[in-house]
Design a protein around this motif. Structure first.
Motif: not given
Length: 270
Positions: A115-122, A124, A127, A148, A152
Motif C-alpha cells: 500500500f505504501v508503494t502504491a501510494l508513493y507511485t501515485t 499525487m 489528485l 501527501a 513517503f
C-alpha cells in the motif's frame, strides 16, 4: 622532508586561496560554473538572442526580484506558503516512527508495504482537484497536499535505514540483554539517521512542488499564486524571479539540513 612538502602542496592545490584563507573546491568549483552560466546567459539576453516575451535573463530577473523585495510583496506570499509547508511537513515526519516500525518488524512490512508503494507511485499532483474538493480552497488543502507528497520519501528511506543496520550490532546488543526500547534508541535509530536525513531532503523538494501546484490551482495568495498571476500577465521576468526565490529557498533548507545532520550524526563522512 620531500614527503612533507609534497603533502603540503597537495593540500594547497585542493582548495582555492583567497585573502589568506582556503576556499574548499565544493564552493569554488560551483561558483565558477555559476558565474560562467550567468555571464553567457546575460550576454545572450543583451545581444537580443532571447525573446523577452518567451524568456528572460539575469539582470531583468534581478530587477523584478529587487522590486518585489522592496515593496514587501514576496514576504507576504512566502509567509503563507511557509506556513502551509511547515504544517504539512511537520505532519509528514510521522513517517519516521512508521518507517522504523515497518523496517524492524517484518510482519508489519509485509502487511503495509504494497500500500505504501502504491501510494508513493501515485501521481499525487493529479489528485490536487480532489484535495480541493475534500478540504476546500483555504489553507487545509495545501497542507494536506504537502503532507501527501512529503511523507513517503521519509517513510521509505527510514525503512531502508533500518534494514541497512549491521546485523553484528543487533546481535551484540541482544547478547548484552538490550530491550526493544534500547535497541531502537542505541542501535536502530542512530544507524538509520543518514537515511532519514536523505528522506527529509527529498521530501523538501516534493513539499515545495506540492504547495506551488496547490496554490496555482486553488489559491489567491502564496508563491504558487504569484507565479500563476505573473505567467497569466506574461510577465516572464517576474515569473522567473519567483522561481529563483524558490530555488534559493530550497538550497538554503537543504544546506541547513546538512548542518543539522553533521550535529546529529558526526560520524558520517560528508
Amino acid at each position: 622532508m620531500e614527503k612533507v612538502q609534497a603533502s603540503g602542496n597537495m593540500k594547497i592545490s585542493s582548495a582555492t586561496i583567497k585573502n589568506g584563507r582556503k576556499i574548499p573546491q565544493s564552493i569554488s568549483y560551483p561558483s565558477v560554473t555559476l558565474v560562467l552560466i550567468l555571464t553567457i546567459w546575460e550576454a545572450c539576453g543583451r545581444l537580443n538572442l532571447i525573446d523577452p516575451f518567451m524568456f528572460s535573463w539575469p539582470s531583468r530577473i534581478f530587477i523584478e526580484a529587487k522590486n518585489f523585495f522592496v515593496n514587501g510583496e514576496v514576504f507576504t506570499h512566502l509567509a503563507v506558503s511557509g506556513m502551509e509547508v511547515g504544517f504539512g511537513f511537520a505532519m509528514a515526519l510521522i513517517g519516521i516512527p512508521i518507517g522504523l516500525m515497518m523496517g524492524y518488524w517484518k510482519k508489519l512490512e509485509l502487511a503495509f508495504d504494497p500500500f505504501v508503494t502504491a501510494l508513493y507511485t501515485t501521481p499525487m499532483i493529479a489528485l490536487t482537484p480532489l484535495f480541493v474538493l475534500w478540504f476546500g480552497l483555504e489553507t487545509l488543502s495545501k497542507v494536506m497536499m504537502v503532507f501527501a507528497l512529503s511523507i513517503f520519501p521519509i517513510l521509505i528511506n527510514t525503512m531502508a535505514g533500518v534494514k541497512m543496520t549491521e546485523l553484528s550490532l543487533i546481535k551484540a546488543a541482544r547478547s548484552y540483554g538490550a530491550s526493544e526500547r534500547q535497541m531502537f534508541k542505541e542501535v536502530i535509530f542512530p544507524s538509520a539517521i543518514p537515511f532519514i536525513i536523505t528522506g527529509i531532503r527529498l521530501a523538501i523538494g516534493r513539499a515545495l512542488i506540492a504547495v506551488v501546484v496547490a496554490e496555482m490551482l486553488a489559491g489567491n495568495i502564496g508563491i504558487g499564486y504569484a507565479i500563476r498571476h505573473a505567467s497569466e500577465l506574461f510577465q516572464t521576468a517576474e515569473y522567473l524571479a519567483y522561481v529563483v526565490v524558490l530555488m534559493v529557498l530550497s538550497v538554503l533548507l537543504t544546506e541547513l539540513l546538512k548542518i543539522f545532520e553533521k550535529k546529529l550524526a558526526p560520524w558520517r563522512e560528508q
